[in-house]
Design a protein around this motif. Structure first.
Motif, short mmCIF file in Angstrom:
data_model
loop_
_atom_site.label_atom_id
_atom_site.label_comp_id
_atom_site.label_asym_id
_atom_site.label_seq_id
_atom_site.Cartn_x
_atom_site.Cartn_y
_atom_site.Cartn_z
N VAL A 214 49.93 43.26 24.07
CA VAL A 214 51.30 43.18 24.86
C VAL A 214 51.32 44.75 25.02
CG1 VAL A 214 53.77 43.14 24.57
CG2 VAL A 214 52.21 41.26 23.43
N SER A 215 51.78 45.15 26.24
CA SER A 215 52.08 46.40 26.94
C SER A 215 53.44 46.67 26.91
CB SER A 215 51.21 46.60 27.98
OG SER A 215 51.25 48.07 28.21
N MET A 216 53.75 47.90 26.87
CA MET A 216 55.35 48.50 27.18
C MET A 216 55.25 48.93 28.87
SD MET A 216 56.95 47.32 24.79
CE MET A 216 55.79 46.46 23.60
N THR A 217 54.11 49.19 29.36
CA THR A 217 54.15 49.51 30.79
C THR A 217 53.00 48.81 31.75
OG1 THR A 217 52.06 51.02 29.95
CG2 THR A 217 54.23 52.10 29.87
N PRO A 218 53.28 48.86 33.20
CA PRO A 218 52.53 48.11 33.88
C PRO A 218 51.06 48.42 33.65
CG PRO A 218 54.15 49.08 35.05
CD PRO A 218 54.11 49.71 33.72
N ARG A 219 50.09 47.38 33.88
CA ARG A 219 48.74 47.56 33.51
C ARG A 219 47.77 47.01 34.57
NH1 ARG A 219 47.81 44.62 28.03
NH2 ARG A 219 49.39 43.34 28.90
N GLY A 220 46.81 47.73 35.02
CA GLY A 220 45.86 47.38 35.96
C GLY A 220 44.62 46.63 35.32
N LEU A 221 43.82 45.84 36.12
CA LEU A 221 42.64 45.42 35.70
C LEU A 221 41.75 46.25 36.22
CD1 LEU A 221 43.11 41.56 36.50
CD2 LEU A 221 43.26 42.46 34.10
N PRO A 222 40.35 46.15 35.89
CA PRO A 222 39.41 47.05 36.19
C PRO A 222 39.21 46.55 37.78
CG PRO A 222 38.53 46.00 34.24
CD PRO A 222 39.78 45.43 34.32
N ALA A 223 38.84 47.68 38.60
CA ALA A 223 39.10 47.35 40.04
C ALA A 223 38.02 46.22 40.43
CB ALA A 223 38.49 48.39 40.91
N GLY A 224 38.57 45.10 41.14
CA GLY A 224 37.93 44.02 41.85
C GLY A 224 37.40 42.89 40.79
N THR A 225 38.29 42.90 39.63
CA THR A 225 37.81 41.86 38.59
C THR A 225 38.66 40.61 38.66
OG1 THR A 225 39.05 43.20 36.97
CG2 THR A 225 36.91 43.50 37.53
N ASP A 226 39.88 40.66 39.33
CA ASP A 226 40.74 39.59 39.34
C ASP A 226 40.14 38.31 40.02
OD1 ASP A 226 43.00 37.87 39.13
OD2 ASP A 226 44.67 39.28 39.56
N ASP A 227 40.14 37.22 39.47
CA ASP A 227 39.79 35.93 39.98
C ASP A 227 40.73 35.26 41.15
OD1 ASP A 227 37.03 36.31 38.83
OD2 ASP A 227 37.79 35.24 37.10
N ASP A 228 41.93 35.48 40.86
CA ASP A 228 42.75 34.79 41.71
C ASP A 228 42.59 35.41 43.14
OD1 ASP A 228 43.88 33.56 39.63
OD2 ASP A 228 45.58 34.76 39.35
N ASP A 229 42.81 34.51 44.30
CA ASP A 229 42.75 34.67 45.55
C ASP A 229 43.88 34.40 46.37
OD1 ASP A 229 42.22 35.10 47.99
OD2 ASP A 229 40.31 33.86 48.10
#
Length: 347
Positions: A214-229
């Motif tokens: 769980v995070s208290m701040t916005p988080r990004g994923l490693p570049a180009g790793t999100d499988d959603d299109d």
């Protein structure tokens, strides 16, 4: 409250990013989130039998998908001596929800307790020398499966009496909640965007990210790793006409929403205010059209596009930050010069 039960104390457990990890919770740092700690007393007790104590309804400002209920010590004991004591083993029954009743599933923890679709209850009840998680008290994380605006649980207590029993009947209820989250995956220079997953999203589906913490701040994923299109066709073109670019974005809108998109036309590694397009999305809509107007021809080469959908327009006013609904999707694109100019997705 149910019957003669009363609230002896009620307090809010504030968010605490420094809270230690808990082996019974998933994510392990779920204790960092805000929660409630209540003490119920004076409910009717029959030795060796169950008592109904209270019902609790958890209500959300937006529909949320698959929230997690974190139980970090629910149960009770009254008295301390071997001859004057009562233990109260808890059960947590899932009794309702809106728009439909959801179902429990076990995510982590709950030693000594079983989790079914409708209840969290002890596997075996017995006289205990001391109490801890799994003995009288229950600790763990249950996934509340479904898209809900609220769900209701009923708390019950099973009495184990020692000698003449203790004084006032007591049951502690300690709960925290966390939500499934979707994050951006453009390079770090573009900043991070995170959304709580709800009944509206980009594309045909959305999957949860950041299941480990769980995070208290916005988080990004490693570049180009999100499988959603979000766009559907990985080779889709963003059509250009003069200095205008247009893209039809597939959506699933369970609630009225707003979608915004940013294209890094000048390829400077950030999304600027003049690189934004936005559109309103009606309930039940399946597509939204974004239109960008550029002041100068884009620089040819690889770049990035960010799409954000949320219930409130203010949540997608910026390319970064946290939103209480929707989804964020990033796409690598390639910008081309030519008549009208075009852009093509690269992933």
């Amino acid at each position: 409250m149910i019957g003669t039960a009363r609230v002896a104390s009620a307090s809010v457990s504030p968010a605490n990013p420094a809270a230690p990890a808990d082996e019974y919770l998933a994510p392990a740092n779920a204790k960092a989130t805000a929660g409630i700690v209540d003490l119920y007393e004076d409910f009717a007790v029959t030795p060796g039998a169950w008592s109904d104590v209270a019902t609790l309804t958890f209500t959300f400002s937006r529909p949320v998908r698959d929230p997690r209920l974190h139980v970090f010590g629910t149960g009770g004991a009254s008295g301390k001596s071997a001859t004057r004591r009562d233990d109260y083993w808890p059960a947590i029954d899932l009794v309702g929800g809106s728009p439909v009743k959801p179902a429990f599933s076990q995510a982590a923890g709950f030693p000594g307790f079983r989790v079914t679709a409708g209840s969290i209850e002890p596997v075996r009840v017995y006289p205990a020398r001391s109490t801890t998680c799994g003995v009288v008290y229950t600790c763990g994380t249950a996934k509340v499966n479904g898209t809900v605006t609220e769900f209701t649980v009923k708390l019950r207590a099973l009495n184990v009496r020692y000698g003449k029993g203790g004084p006032t009947p007591q049951l502690w209820a300690a709960f925290k909640l966390s939500l499934a989250e979707d994050g951006s995956d453009a390079p770090a220079s573009y900043g991070a965007a995170s959304h709580a997953i709800t009944d509206s999203y980009l594309g045909r589906s959305v999957s949860a990210d950041h299941l480990d913490a769980v995070s208290m701040t916005p988080r990004g994923l490693p570049a180009g790793t999100d499988d959603d299109d979000a766009v559907g066709d990985p080779q889709a073109r963003i059509k250009g006409s003069g200095r205008t670019y247009r893209l039809a974005v597939p959506v699933r809108s369970g609630s009225p929403s707003n979608v915004a998109g940013w294209i890094d036309f000048d390829r400077d590694g950030r999304f600027d205010a003049d690189e934004r397009a936005t559109a309103a999305v009606a309930r039940g809509a399946t597509a939204a059209t974004l239109s960008w107007t550029v002041r100068r021809r884009p620089r040819t080469g690889p770049s990035w596009m960010r799409l954000r959908l949320a219930a409130g327009a203010e949540a997608v006013a910026s390319p970064t930050g946290w939103a209480d609904s929707g989804e964020a999707e990033d796409h690598r694109i390639r910008l081309f010069r030519g008549p009208g100019g075009t852009a093509r997705l690269m992933d």
